[in-house]
Enzyme design. Sequence first.
Site, mmCIF file in Angstrom:
data_model
loop_
_atom_site.group_PDB
_atom_site.id
_atom_site.type_symbol
_atom_site.label_atom_id
_atom_site.label_comp_id
_atom_site.label_asym_id
_atom_site.label_seq_id
_atom_site.Cartn_x
_atom_site.Cartn_y
_atom_site.Cartn_z
ATOM 1 N N ILE A 52 0.815 -1.214 0.000
ATOM 2 C CA ILE A 52 0.000 0.000 0.000
ATOM 3 C C ILE A 52 0.845 1.259 0.000
ATOM 4 O O ILE A 52 0.316 2.371 -0.015
ATOM 5 C CB ILE A 52 -0.957 0.016 1.209
ATOM 6 C CG1 ILE A 52 -0.175 -0.064 2.520
ATOM 7 C CG2 ILE A 52 -1.971 -1.099 1.100
ATOM 8 C CD1 ILE A 52 -1.037 0.048 3.768
ATOM 9 N N GLY A 53 2.168 1.103 0.006
ATOM 10 C CA GLY A 53 3.027 2.281 -0.037
ATOM 11 C C GLY A 53 4.467 1.908 0.204
ATOM 12 O O GLY A 53 4.808 0.742 0.419
ATOM 13 N N ALA A 54 5.319 2.915 0.118
ATOM 14 C CA ALA A 54 6.748 2.711 0.365
ATOM 15 C C ALA A 54 7.216 3.771 1.338
ATOM 16 O O ALA A 54 7.110 4.962 1.068
ATOM 17 C CB ALA A 54 7.538 2.797 -0.936
ATOM 18 N N ASP A 81 5.831 17.508 13.697
ATOM 19 C CA ASP A 81 5.484 17.348 12.286
ATOM 20 C C ASP A 81 4.001 17.084 12.126
ATOM 21 O O ASP A 81 3.579 16.199 11.378
ATOM 22 C CB ASP A 81 6.297 16.198 11.672
ATOM 23 C CG ASP A 81 6.199 16.204 10.136
ATOM 24 O OD1 ASP A 81 5.763 17.231 9.584
ATOM 25 O OD2 ASP A 81 6.540 15.189 9.523
#
Length: 978
Positions: free
Chosen positions: A621-623, A740
């Site tokens: 689903i992502g990196a 953040d």
Amino acid sequence: MDCFGTKHCLFLFVLINNVLLTLQTKEEVLLDMKSAGGELGWLQWPSEQGWEVLQTVVNGSMFYTYSVCNVVEGEQDNWLRTTFVQRRPAATRVFVELRFVVRDCNSFDGASLTCKETFNMYAAEADADVGTSFRKGQFRKVATVAPDEISVRGELKVNTETKVVESLSRKGFYLAFQDLGSCVALLSVRIYYKICPATVLGLASFPDTVAGAEGGALREVTGTCVANAISQEPPRIYCTLNGEWVVQVGQCRCKPGYEAANGSCQACQAGYFRASLTMEKCDLCPENTQRSPAGSQTCPCREGFYRAPEDPTSDGCSGLPSGPRKLLATVRAGKLRLSWLAPADTGGRDDVEYSVTCQQCEAAVCQPCGEELRFEPRPAPLREPHVTVSGLEAQLNYTFTVEARTGVSRYSSQRATSSITTALHLTETPAVTLIRLEKRSSSSLSLSWALSQRSGRAPRYELMYRKKDDGTASDITTYTVLVLEKNLVQISDLVPGTVYVFRVTVLNPDGTPSGNSVEHEFETTSLAEPQVSSNTPVVLGAILGGGAMLLVVGGILLLHKRRRGTHSRDGAEDAYFSGSADQMKPLKTYVDPHTYEDPNMAVQKFATEIHPSHVSKQKVIGAGEFGEVYRGMLKMPGRKETAVAIKTLKPGYTEKQRRDFLSEASIMGQFSHQNIIRLEGVVTKFKHAMIVTEYMENGALDKYLRDRDGELTSYQLVDMLRGIAAGMKYLSNMNYVHRDLAARNILVNSSLVCKVSDFGLSRILEDDAEGTYTTSGGKIPIRWTAPEAIAYRKFTSASDVWSFGIVMWEVMAYGERPYWDMSNHEVMKAINEAFRLPAPMDCPSAVYQLMLQCWLQERARRPRFADIVSLLEKLLKSPESLKTIADFDPRVSIRLPSTSGSDGSPFRSVVEWLESIKMSQYTENFTRAGVTTMEQVLQMKIEDIRNIGVRLPGHLKRIAYSILGLKDQTSTLSVFAV
């Protein structure tokens, strides 16, 4: 074995069905694998057992693909490098469109631990082609390429991904693709950069321009006005990253005598004119003017007609007015009133004015009237058809002349006048107009009075006075009567503290009262009061006013002294963190895992160890920074199987990367709150380390909102903010500073519950050109960071509150980028100059006011997260409080497209307008409803828009606010600007 399982016939079916697709965009292609038409000559390293080229003939044409599938052969490091790609100097940012297929690792027996479902893309710059020389160290990683859909046996899924290569500066570059053990085939690689195409906008010509670089300011381009067009300043426009022209500045306009047509300036036809730059089109010569030649700036007047210097040249010419009508003189209360009717012919003008002159005639000799005459209003210039004259002498003849004039009367010697002569016998008696109190005491009153007009003789007066009725019934009123020669008297022997009524009348020559009188009331003082003259109230008012002023000044000084005392006790930190003991005492305190010498000790203390057999990976689903992120399932003994997100640590990691990877788990393991991402556990005692967290179905908050623009209610958005604030309140009580906080780091589950994520990254302020925070996870934009954190590296809960204000703006603006396309330098400069983001469209006023409180320059004055949660909960308990919307100006909002045409004028067609606001899909709806002109669009209301078939809330608001902006622009002739 099926075709999918072999490398030499891999993906032939996909190639045949997709090779003929083309895409028409505003792009300049540098390399296109599909259209090469021959051997590509790409370098494969190592030359054997790595990437292989597959040749396929489709419809008589040869096509090439590259594939690799060494998933059962252990660890892999296979590289495929393109040929040298030459770069246009201005193209510092290029796009790489990849079409590829990735096979499911679960379909390979015994290879699930080493098999990958992603591959990496790298880039290396050079000033010349280095041929077959290849060194991995020259390349920098661009991205990890993860498929959206994984192909399984017998079913092929083609993925398309576009990656960006930034900051190119040399003459050319190479791309390289690294395989670490996946089964993948590259069907197409297309490298291009975007351009803003040459165009003519607003009568200005702009050349082809390469789109700018990510994170930089928009690329400004100066254009040239077309022939017979001029501009007060050079026309400029901005080229966006996506190859689109936006925000034109300095409009070109056709010179007088020319009009805009088909992107050029054409001369006005004979009989037409264009006088100024403000006129859009040539107009027909107006009334009472001569026919003009082609290209005229004005039409001259016909003989006998005139145009005043202040008259616009677009107006017609005027004739002279006729004289005033029906001049009439009447006498009332000793004054002469002259009145008349307006001229029958005003010459077509509405600026008619009058002047009145007077002559005094006696024995056939006339001379100008003396200065003793008073005109109300003054005799010239007069806008109203009447005047009152006072100061006239009795038994004299007066001749009054009234002249009508307009703005063009000066150009002719003819006069438009009317006169009247009257012999006035001013025998009527003047009247008393005012009685004044000059002085009073307990037993006397001194009075004086004035007359309505002068009299030729010295008048006598009758003064009558009595006590004011005390409320007793009586049929008889008794006056005391005095006859006086002067207009001044003192009356004595009066009763103290009593109100008297006075009436003064002028006596006729025969001694009878004239009958013109006015009653006035005055009161004597009481015995306890001192004698008071007429200026006593002024003195008393001054005394009282001075006393009040002293009280106010004293109060201000006392308040200032108290405030100074408070400030002397509490510093800036105390003012922000002060509060009750319950507010300041956290349940527990956060422990920094970096204080542990061995990161494994921190993980063992704060996280649960999970055996890898309990975790199954399903889909990439992502990196992340450390490796791929998977969606998977967690099946722990005695627990129900649950969906989880799995972060992995990529092979070849450094010790520092492993320490940072485990630190994030050590941080998350200390938190337990419904609005903080939950850590399920870690895998650290086996070869492949993993962090397992709860799975959030809707992903990152910013992307979720962008995909649902306008579909959520204000109540839902505020409820999301309340959840985020509650999570931050918990972290603040734990003494943890996030540093953040941004919508991209908030995750959303299927119930729209928002949870704070992204913990444990070390952040160091770099002195680089963009002023960003460099972290092990990339660069954090300045636009979310509080000013004191940028300037002094002062990170506190107060700086997190500033960031939360930006998150509030992102949420209410449906994922819009804060400060839009401004550079980081521009953002810092704007904030230091007290600029704050404007209210998003449809943002409740109370929510926007809270944003502004979060953005106060002095951090000690910002609200705490406990205060923010309390306020948001109050708003949710009173939904009617969300109905008051903050001010929103559609001409300024960057979220909406421009509400005007390319030249700053209202749109000329419905189609052009809909295209500009990206709502062209509703063109047919407007046509079916019979709305075919912009005049009809301006009359539409929200119900009309809904009735023609616009149902989505976001689209409905976009169209409605654009119409609102058009209406405002039409009425004020304002120009859209950013």
